[in-house]
Scaffold this motif. Structure first.
Motif, PDB file in Angstrom:
ATOM      1  N   PRO A   1       5.270  21.352  10.080  1.00 51.28           N
ATOM      2  CA  PRO A   1       4.388  20.284  10.565  1.00 51.28           C
ATOM      3  C   PRO A   1       2.921  20.616  10.386  1.00 51.28           C
ATOM      4  O   PRO A   1       2.104  19.740  10.056  1.00 51.28           O
ATOM      5  N   ILE A   2       2.555  21.907  10.574  1.00 52.64           N
ATOM      6  CA  ILE A   2       1.147  22.301  10.432  1.00 52.64           C
ATOM      7  C   ILE A   2       0.698  22.124   8.991  1.00 52.64           C
ATOM      8  O   ILE A   2      -0.357  21.552   8.714  1.00 52.64           O
TER       9      ILE A   2
ATOM     10  N   ILE B   1       1.707  22.733  18.729  1.00 53.63           N
ATOM     11  CA  ILE B   1       2.599  23.160  17.646  1.00 53.63           C
ATOM     12  C   ILE B   1       2.568  24.674  17.505  1.00 53.63           C
ATOM     13  O   ILE B   1       3.607  25.330  17.419  1.00 53.63           O
ATOM     14  N   TRP B   2       1.347  25.220  17.479  1.00 54.77           N
ATOM     15  CA  TRP B   2       1.231  26.663  17.278  1.00 54.77           C
ATOM     16  C   TRP B   2       1.881  27.438  18.407  1.00 54.77           C
ATOM     17  O   TRP B   2       2.525  28.462  18.182  1.00 54.77           O
TER      18      TRP B   2
ATOM     19  N   PHE C   1       9.627  41.663   9.936  1.00 55.67           N
ATOM     20  CA  PHE C   1       9.611  40.867  11.148  1.00 55.67           C
ATOM     21  C   PHE C   1       9.391  39.396  10.809  1.00 55.67           C
ATOM     22  O   PHE C   1      10.140  38.524  11.258  1.00 55.67           O
TER      23      PHE C   1
ATOM     24  N   ALA D   1       8.921  30.314  19.462  1.00 57.12           N
ATOM     25  CA  ALA D   1      10.112  30.474  18.637  1.00 57.12           C
ATOM     26  C   ALA D   1      10.151  31.863  18.017  1.00 57.12           C
ATOM     27  O   ALA D   1      11.208  32.511  17.961  1.00 57.12           O
ATOM     28  N   ALA D   2       8.967  32.341  17.567  1.00 58.82           N
ATOM     29  CA  ALA D   2       8.910  33.668  16.959  1.00 58.82           C
ATOM     30  C   ALA D   2       9.288  34.742  17.966  1.00 58.82           C
ATOM     31  O   ALA D   2      10.060  35.660  17.671  1.00 58.82           O
TER      32      ALA D   2
ATOM     33  N   LEU E   1      11.608  35.366  11.117  1.00 53.48           N
ATOM     34  CA  LEU E   1      11.117  34.307  12.012  1.00 53.48           C
ATOM     35  C   LEU E   1      11.497  32.931  11.492  1.00 53.48           C
ATOM     36  O   LEU E   1      11.747  32.749  10.305  1.00 53.48           O
ATOM     37  N   PRO E   2      11.548  31.942  12.384  1.00 55.65           N
ATOM     38  CA  PRO E   2      11.776  30.565  11.932  1.00 55.65           C
ATOM     39  C   PRO E   2      10.530  29.974  11.294  1.00 55.65           C
ATOM     40  O   PRO E   2       9.830  29.161  11.888  1.00 55.65           O
TER      41      PRO E   2
ATOM     42  N   MET F   1       7.357  20.846  18.546  1.00 55.51           N
ATOM     43  CA  MET F   1       6.646  20.825  17.269  1.00 55.51           C
ATOM     44  C   MET F   1       6.509  19.397  16.770  1.00 55.51           C
ATOM     45  O   MET F   1       5.456  18.987  16.288  1.00 55.51           O
TER      46      MET F   1
ATOM     47  N   LEU G   1       5.522  27.354  17.972  1.00 52.84           N
ATOM     48  CA  LEU G   1       5.883  28.240  16.865  1.00 52.84           C
ATOM     49  C   LEU G   1       5.933  29.693  17.324  1.00 52.84           C
ATOM     50  O   LEU G   1       6.873  30.432  17.014  1.00 52.84           O
TER      51      LEU G   1
END
Lengths: 310, 310
Positions: free
Chosen positions: A165-166, B277-278, A154, B284-285, A158-159, B265, B281
């Motif tokens: 950035p984190i 950001i998280w 999985f 996106a996931a 994912l992207p 992001m 993310l």
């Protein structure tokens, strides 16, 4: 053979002639230049067809056809761009890119070292190594394997690039953050492939090791790791592309004043498209060389596999 | 099935546990800072001394302040519940109050990214299938184009994204199309490679049978090759759609776009809004999971109706 000589003997010199004509009159010649380029492309394509129909078993023809296609595209690109006077900011001609590359070799080299050697390669070695060791470690626990494999599959889809950035925020602008992005990107594809490879042995083979009274360690090193190698190399190859992408894209989020990603994003800002293309050519060469050397090592290590025996 | 679910849940729980544990050292500096401002005793007493220490050492010295590591406004690592709360606040909660398409809603940003992804995916897949049909039917294309298609996999093509955006911008294309072109480019090659394999899947016997029926090339393609290639097509579509999504997200980065998940992001990293950001993310996931899952569902139903899967 006669037909072969006829088709190649006419089309190949024709291609060279029209390409040379097109290149010599190119600048600002408008549609005449384009017509010459198109004629060269048609003749070049006929030459490729000639190669494919008459010499398709020869090694040199298999190498020659893709090279000829590459030349064809380069000629079309160069002549069309110069003949129609396409603005430099939209598409620079290949010759301008080559000139830029030869005049800015030190910059390109420094960028390459920063991004590829420091960022991508460090992260690649750490990520792939960690994934390999994790796979061997969880190999003894079917429970963990059953749980980790779907999760790993999985996560691999994912992207992950979004974590860039984190990680740049955590590890600073220098190569450490790029290496961290690469570690995160390559870890799961490598893990999934190694775990799949370690379960590749048949019951017969394991029984044989059992009758030899082989210990877990002996079975691992003499049977299961060698059997896993095709999968491991598959993981390493997939990861090699991901590593370069990760290191370059992570630089879009912040970097010191060198690096391929930094150079691409700032040169785009200055509309210095020849520099961007030069970096892309470098990236292409490095990426292909990386992949190619992995393929050569794979050939040596997994010489016994049906796909290598050919 | 039950056993698998149990293992997966264990692994996921372990990841979440590790995440919470990691929050403590990651956010400890900020936590001690806040505690000191509130008048609590902190060891060591000055901020500059604390900066010398790593997060773990600081956490060991101040075990009473661990609670302060969670629920900060701008943590270095937000805790899972903070991310989930933010995700719910910007999706479900806003949708329930009828503001699903507001500029602050992740549903809106996901939709922007999704539309570019799907458009690019459709382009890329269509082109990929057409090229694969050409490669299978023309010896010349097979010999000349295929090596380039394979070599292009080793090139970090994502590095092209900023340039494509700027070039298309300068000829007046903005918004959806440039991102879709990057997506198409990324999803194009998996489809070509997979479909060439798939269209070549029918065996000699089956091809001979078609010949005894006096079938034309078109009929062979339509009635034998295309149906036989379906498992390969779906496998590469799954890779292609996640590559498309990555392309659309990365396509939003270099232009400083203000809409879309990639833009969330980017703005998050500019303003230190880690929670934002998280949550982008994770959005996106989730999007990637839904897209791959949908294709998996279509795959299962199609193959079942074609009798290729029990």
């Amino acid at each position: 053979m006669n037909a072969a000589v006829k088709s190649l003997g006419l089309s190949l010199p024709g291609f060279v002639l029209f390409a040379a004509l097109g290149l010599s009159v190119a600048d600002g010649s408008g549609w005449i230049g384009v017509a010459l380029a198109v004629a060269a492309v048609v003749l070049g394509w006929l030459a490729i067809r000639g190669l494919a129909t008459h010499f398709d078993t020869q090694g040199w023809a298999r190498l020659g056809a893709p090279i000829l296609l590459g030349l064809l595209i380069l000629v079309l690109w160069e002549v069309t761009v110069r003949a129609l006077a396409v603005p430099f900011v939209i598409l620079p001609p290949p010759s301008a890119i080559a000139v830029k590359m030869s005049t800015s070799l030190p910059i390109l080299w420094a960028d390459m070292v920063q991004t590829v050697v420091k960022g991508a390669l460090t992260g690649y070695v750490m990520g792939c190594g960690a994934a390999f060791l994790t796979a061997v470690a969880i190999d003894r626990s079917p429970f963990l394997q059953r749980g980790l494999l779907p999760v790993g599959n999985f996560v691999a889809a994912l992207p992950i690039i979004g974590t860039a950035p984190i990680l740049v925020m955590w590890f600073g602008f220098d190569w450490q953050s790029k290496a961290a992005v690469v570690v995160v990107m390559v870890f799961f594809p490598m893990l999934v492939n190694t775990v799949a490879g370690l379960s590749e042995t048949t019951a017969m083979q394991r029984d044989l090791m059992h009758t030899y009274a082989a210990s877990y360690r002996q079975t691992l090193f003499k049977l299961r790791l060698p059997a896993a190698m095709p999968f491991v190399f598959n993981g390493l190859k997939i990861s090699s592309t991901l590593a370069l992408i990760g290191a370059i894209v992570a630089e879009f989020f912040g970097s010191p004043t060198l690096g391929m990603g930094f150079r691409i994003s700032t040169s785009v800002g200055q509309l210095a498209l020849d520099m961007v293309w030069a970096e892309i050519v470098v990236a292409a060469i490095v990426g292909s060389a990386f992949y190619g050397s992995l393929a050569i090592i794979e050939k040596g290590v997994t010489f016994w596999h049906p796909s290598q025996r050919g | 099935m039950m056993r698998n679910l149990l293992s997966i849940l264990t692994v996921v729980a372990a990841i979440i546990g590790l995440w919470y544990a990691a929050c403590i050292p990651m956010n400890m500096h900020e936590a001690t800072q806040q505690a000191q401002r509130a008048g609590t005793e902190v060891t060591p007493a000055t901020a500059s001394e604390r900066l010398q220490l790593g997060g773990i050492a600081l956490a060991v010295k101040n075990p009473t302040l661990w609670r302060g590591s969670f629920g900060q406004d701008r943590p270095r690592l937000p805790s899972p519940d903070q991310v989930m709360t933010e995700l719910w606040n910007t999706t479900g909660a806003m949708a329930l109050s009828g503001r699903a398409m507001s500029k602050r809603s992740l549903v809106f940003h996901s939709w922007i990214t999704l539309s570019a992804t799907l458009l690019g995916f459709a382009f890329g897949t269509g082109l990929g299938i057409i090229l694969a049909v050409g490669i299978v039917h023309s010896r010349a294309m097979d010999m000349s184009v295929m090596p380039w298609a394979i070599a292009s996999q080793t090139i970090p093509i994502l590095a092209l994204a900023p340039m494509i955006i700027v070039v298309l911008n300068s000829i007046g294309l903005q918004g959806l199309i440039p991102k879709a072109i990057i997506s198409a480019y990324l999803s194009f090659f998996p489809v070509v490679v997979g479909m060439v394999k798939g269209l070549r899947a029918p065996g000699m016997m089956q091809l001979d049978l078609m010949r005894t029926y006096n079938a034309t090339q078109g009929q062979t393609l339509w009635k034998l090759r295309l149906p036989a290639s379906m498992p390969y097509l779906f496998a590469s579509l799954k890779i292609g759609i996640s590559a498309s999504l990555i392309g659309a997200i990365v396509g939003e980065l270099p232009t400083g776009a203000i809409r879309g998940l990639g833009a969330r992001m980017l703005t998050g990293s500019y303003y230190g809004q880690t929670i934002q950001i998280w949550s982008a993310l994770f959005a996106a996931a989730i999007l990637a999971a839904i897209l791959v899952g949908t294709i998996g569902l279509i795959q299962r139903r199609t193959l079942k109706r074609m009798g290729m899967q029990p």
